[in-house]
Design a protein around this motif. Structure first.
Motif, PDB file in Angstrom:
ATOM      1  N   THR A 167       0.851  -1.191   0.000  1.00 25.30           N
ATOM      2  CA  THR A 167       0.000   0.000   0.000  1.00 25.30           C
ATOM      3  C   THR A 167       0.882   1.235   0.000  1.00 25.30           C
ATOM      4  N   VAL A 168       0.374   2.329  -0.582  1.00 23.19           N
ATOM      5  CA  VAL A 168       1.206   3.504  -0.864  1.00 23.19           C
ATOM      6  C   VAL A 168       0.540   4.782  -0.390  1.00 23.19           C
ATOM      7  N   ALA A 169       1.356   5.694   0.160  1.00 21.25           N
ATOM      8  CA  ALA A 169       0.912   7.047   0.501  1.00 21.25           C
ATOM      9  C   ALA A 169       1.787   8.043  -0.252  1.00 21.25           C
ATOM     10  N   VAL A 170       1.180   9.132  -0.708  1.00 20.15           N
ATOM     11  CA  VAL A 170       1.918  10.193  -1.405  1.00 20.15           C
ATOM     12  C   VAL A 170       1.492  11.543  -0.852  1.00 20.15           C
ATOM     13  N   GLN A 171       2.384  12.509  -0.957  1.00 20.02           N
ATOM     14  CA  GLN A 171       1.987  13.886  -0.663  1.00 20.02           C
ATOM     15  C   GLN A 171       0.994  14.339  -1.733  1.00 20.02           C
ATOM     16  N   ASP A 172       0.102  15.203  -1.365  1.00 22.20           N
ATOM     17  CA  ASP A 172      -0.849  15.778  -2.311  1.00 22.20           C
ATOM     18  C   ASP A 172      -0.805  17.293  -2.164  1.00 22.20           C
ATOM     19  N   SER A 174       1.769  16.058  -5.534  1.00 21.22           N
ATOM     20  CA  SER A 174       2.891  15.135  -5.573  1.00 21.22           C
ATOM     21  C   SER A 174       3.467  15.047  -6.983  1.00 21.22           C
ATOM     22  N   PHE A 175       4.765  14.753  -7.079  1.00 17.55           N
ATOM     23  CA  PHE A 175       5.382  14.500  -8.370  1.00 17.55           C
ATOM     24  C   PHE A 175       4.663  13.320  -9.031  1.00 17.55           C
ATOM     25  N   PRO A 176       4.209  13.459 -10.284  1.00 14.55           N
ATOM     26  CA  PRO A 176       3.335  12.452 -10.907  1.00 14.55           C
ATOM     27  C   PRO A 176       3.905  11.046 -10.974  1.00 14.55           C
ATOM     28  N   ALA A 177       5.231  10.886 -11.029  1.00  9.56           N
ATOM     29  CA  ALA A 177       5.814   9.554 -11.201  1.00  9.56           C
ATOM     30  C   ALA A 177       5.467   8.616 -10.049  1.00  9.56           C
ATOM     31  N   TYR A 178       5.316   9.147  -8.830  1.00 10.48           N
ATOM     32  CA  TYR A 178       4.994   8.282  -7.698  1.00 10.48           C
ATOM     33  C   TYR A 178       3.632   7.610  -7.906  1.00 10.48           C
ATOM     34  N   ILE A 179       2.662   8.414  -8.300  1.00  9.56           N
ATOM     35  CA  ILE A 179       1.311   7.889  -8.497  1.00  9.56           C
ATOM     36  C   ILE A 179       1.246   7.008  -9.740  1.00  9.56           C
ATOM     37  N   ASP A 180       1.803   7.480 -10.850  1.00 10.26           N
ATOM     38  CA  ASP A 180       1.692   6.732 -12.102  1.00 10.26           C
ATOM     39  C   ASP A 180       2.374   5.367 -12.019  1.00 10.26           C
ATOM     40  N   THR A 181       3.543   5.293 -11.370  1.00  8.16           N
ATOM     41  CA  THR A 181       4.188   3.983 -11.229  1.00  8.16           C
ATOM     42  C   THR A 181       3.380   3.079 -10.296  1.00  8.16           C
ATOM     43  N   SER A 182       2.723   3.664  -9.311  1.00  3.94           N
ATOM     44  CA  SER A 182       1.864   2.878  -8.422  1.00  3.94           C
ATOM     45  C   SER A 182       0.677   2.305  -9.188  1.00  3.94           C
ATOM     46  N   VAL A 183       0.134   3.102 -10.098  1.00  2.89           N
ATOM     47  CA  VAL A 183      -0.969   2.627 -10.939  1.00  2.89           C
ATOM     48  C   VAL A 183      -0.498   1.478 -11.826  1.00  2.89           C
ATOM     49  N   ILE A 184       0.629   1.661 -12.493  1.00  2.00           N
ATOM     50  CA  ILE A 184       1.159   0.642 -13.407  1.00  2.00           C
ATOM     51  C   ILE A 184       1.445  -0.663 -12.675  1.00  2.00           C
ATOM     52  N   MET A 185       1.926  -0.553 -11.427  1.00  2.00           N
ATOM     53  CA  MET A 185       2.245  -1.755 -10.644  1.00  2.00           C
ATOM     54  C   MET A 185       1.008  -2.457 -10.114  1.00  2.00           C
ATOM     55  N   GLY A 186      -0.136  -1.794 -10.159  1.00  2.00           N
ATOM     56  CA  GLY A 186      -1.356  -2.406  -9.650  1.00  2.00           C
ATOM     57  C   GLY A 186      -1.603  -2.143  -8.181  1.00  2.00           C
ATOM     58  N   SER A 416      -3.116  21.069 -10.776  1.00  2.00           N
ATOM     59  CA  SER A 416      -3.924  19.853 -10.716  1.00  2.00           C
ATOM     60  C   SER A 416      -3.220  18.675 -11.367  1.00  2.00           C
ATOM     61  N   GLY A 417      -2.203  18.941 -12.184  1.00  4.23           N
ATOM     62  CA  GLY A 417      -1.423  17.862 -12.776  1.00  4.23           C
ATOM     63  C   GLY A 417      -0.611  17.106 -11.745  1.00  4.23           C
ATOM     64  N   PHE A 418      -0.499  17.682 -10.539  1.00  5.73           N
ATOM     65  CA  PHE A 418       0.246  17.034  -9.454  1.00  5.73           C
ATOM     66  C   PHE A 418      -0.690  16.387  -8.435  1.00  5.73           C
ATOM     67  N   GLY A 419      -1.978  16.342  -8.755  1.00  2.00           N
ATOM     68  CA  GLY A 419      -2.955  15.743  -7.856  1.00  2.00           C
ATOM     69  C   GLY A 419      -4.032  16.731  -7.475  1.00  2.00           C
ATOM     70  N   PRO A 420      -5.130  16.253  -6.883  1.00  2.57           N
ATOM     71  CA  PRO A 420      -6.252  17.140  -6.542  1.00  2.57           C
ATOM     72  C   PRO A 420      -5.862  18.267  -5.599  1.00  2.57           C
ATOM     73  N   GLY A 421      -4.840  18.055  -4.768  1.00  2.82           N
ATOM     74  CA  GLY A 421      -4.397  19.106  -3.854  1.00  2.82           C
ATOM     75  C   GLY A 421      -3.734  20.268  -4.561  1.00  2.82           C
ATOM     76  N   GLY A 422      -3.427  20.106  -5.845  1.00  2.00           N
ATOM     77  CA  GLY A 422      -2.793  21.175  -6.612  1.00  2.00           C
ATOM     78  C   GLY A 422      -3.761  22.079  -7.338  1.00  2.00           C
ATOM     79  N   GLU A 423      -5.050  21.771  -7.265  1.00  2.00           N
ATOM     80  CA  GLU A 423      -6.033  22.646  -7.914  1.00  2.00           C
ATOM     81  C   GLU A 423      -5.962  24.049  -7.317  1.00  2.00           C
ATOM     82  N   GLU A 424      -6.138  25.046  -8.195  1.00  2.00           N
ATOM     83  CA  GLU A 424      -6.042  26.482  -7.866  1.00  2.00           C
ATOM     84  C   GLU A 424      -4.596  26.982  -7.830  1.00  2.00           C
ATOM     85  N   PHE A 425      -3.616  26.078  -8.018  1.00  2.00           N
ATOM     86  CA  PHE A 425      -2.218  26.496  -7.959  1.00  2.00           C
ATOM     87  C   PHE A 425      -1.548  26.355  -9.326  1.00  2.00           C
TER      88      PHE A 425
END
Length: 449
Positions: A167-172, A174-186, A416-425
């Motif tokens: 299981t994985v936690a990321v800052q929000d 976050s740099f997209p590679a953390y999330i995208d590699t987590s998605v690819i790995m399942g 928002s490209g860095f996650g929902p926490g990036g909206e408005e920035f």
């Protein structure tokens, strides 16, 4: 004698159109081009597509921005576009470093200077230099340093090490590679449209409301915690006290922190530059870092990962042993030429040269920070990192991106490209020549004044 095929003259325009459509050199008739491509793909295999890749949202952020840039250039071919988006360095690599790489490359043409495969873990002299330069006071051994072709590649290798069941936690945000590699790995689960999040990823909100550090008391336990400091995109460097909390949290939960220190050389205050400055971190953390933003090696490709001997899996098996196996299986070692450049960077003269370039980008960040603050905007970062994180309350970040691009001809990055926490920035990069930074500041003043 071979027969020559003669093409009737009247077929030339048709053949040329067919070529352009298939090779995407023309914006004409996109639907027709798509139909032709579909016809070509009609004959398919019986191999199913990786279902995890189907879960990725649109394209990877930075190529998507490059697409917007290309469209803008087509629309405004005479506009002098300024790119403060993708964090790519612009200053030349210091001569002492480029000469070292050139000399090494030239020596490869000689019997005495030729080298083939090197150690998968990296040149021993470079591993030692990294340990002594960046980890001298925290007792990292050179045997714990693995030299690579960049920290982003190492993130993927670490995911391969960890497997699909963690299981994985990321800052929000976050740099997209953390999330995208987590998605690819399942690891990520399904995407939830309403929240803009993947169901199995723990998003640790990091914004102005909590001083850009997650509320760990409200954070559910995960196996892996991705943490970047100084942070990309927010530019915030975690304090010693905050990182002590993070290590304590990881220990209590039996988690592993993957700490990204790619921007550590930009720290100007007493914020830690390595997670290993925190007592006990070697038992719960791995650190990835890079020469990219430190030495202008974005195109040269060189980085490293530190895996402490003390770090073990739940069964007591050392993580470093498995990571070594992953590296030896999936990687033939970083380029010898790039490693020669890395050694030159860490020489006394080379280190001074690259630090002067870092100072140049720091000054750029100060200029952008001052400009945006003068416009009454809430702005963060820009002091310990080469990024400025500007807030536009109530606005969609892609709308702000489009507005800045259309009216000021400046490329930025929507938060928002860095996650929902990036909206408005918006993330604005300080990697530019001084004259372009000044011109961009002038244009932004004209747009938002």
């Amino acid at each position: 004698m071979a027969m020559k095929m003669v093409v009737p003259f009247f077929l030339f325009p048709i053949l040329r159109l067919h070529f352009l459509l298939l090779h995407d050199h023309s914006p004409l008739f996109p639907s027709l081009r798509l139909e032709i491509q579909k016809e070509q793909l009609a004959c398919h295999t019986r191999v199913q597509r990786n279902v995890n890749l189907e879960k990725l949202r649109t394209g990877y952020l930075f190529p998507e921005i490059s697409m917007h840039e290309l469209q803008h250039i087509r629309k405004y071919p005479d506009a002098k576009l300024i790119n403060l988006g993708i964090g790519d360095t612009t200053k030349p690599i210091p001569e002492i470093i480029s000469v070292s790489m050139a000399e090494y490359a030239r020596a490869l043409s000689t019997v005495e200077g030729y080298r083939g495969y090197g150690a998968e873990q990296g040149n021993k002299a470079l591993r030692k230099a990294i340990a002594e330069t960046f980890y001298k006071n925290v007792q990292v051994k050179d045997s714990e340093v693995f030299v690579s072709d960049g920290s982003q590649c190492d993130i993927a290798r670490l995911q391969l090490l960890l497997g699909s069941n963690v299981t994985v936690a990321v800052q929000d945000p976050s740099f997209p590679a953390y999330i995208d590699t987590s998605v690819i790995m399942g690891q990520a689960g399904d995407f939830e449209e309403k929240s803009g999040k993947f169901g199995n990823i723990e998003y640790m909100k990091c914004g102005p409301q909590n001083n850009f550090f997650p509320e760990l008391a409200k954070t559910r336990r995960t196996d892996i915690i991705f943490f970047c400091s100084p942070n990309n995109p927010t530019g915030y460097a975690a304090t010693r006290q905050q990182l002590e909390e993070l290590v304590k949290f990881a220990k209590a939960n039996g988690s592993i922190i993957i700490f990204d220190s790619a921007y550590a050389v930009y720290v100007t205050d007493d914020s830690p530059r390595s997670i290993f400055e925190i007592p006990g971190a070697k038992e719960v953390a791995i650190e990835v870092s890079s020469f990219s933003k430190f030495a202008g090696f974005t195109g040269v490709r060189l980085g490293w990962t530190v895996v402490p001997e003390e770090l073990c899996f739940s069964n007591g098996f050392p993580v470093i042993n498995d990571f070594n196996r992953i590296v030896c299986t999936c990687f033939n070692g970083a380029s010898n030429i790039a490693q020669a450049g890395g050694l030159a960077c860490l020489s006394s003269e080379g280190f001074m040269a690259v630090c002067s370039v870092v100072d140049y980008y720091r000054e750029n960040a100060k200029i952008l920070l001052k400009t945006l603050k003068s416009l009454g905007l809430k702005v963060y970062g820009g002091e310990n990192a080469p990024y400025v994180w500007a807030q536009f309350p109530g606005s969609k970040s892609w709308d702000v991106f489009d507005d800045i691009l259309e009216k000021a001809h400046v490329i930025t990055v929507p938060g928002s490209g860095f996650g929902p926490g990036g909206e408005e920035f918006m993330r604005i990069s300080a990697f530019g020549h001084r004259e372009t930074i000044l011109e961009a500041s002038k244009r932004l003043k004209g747009l938002f004044s």
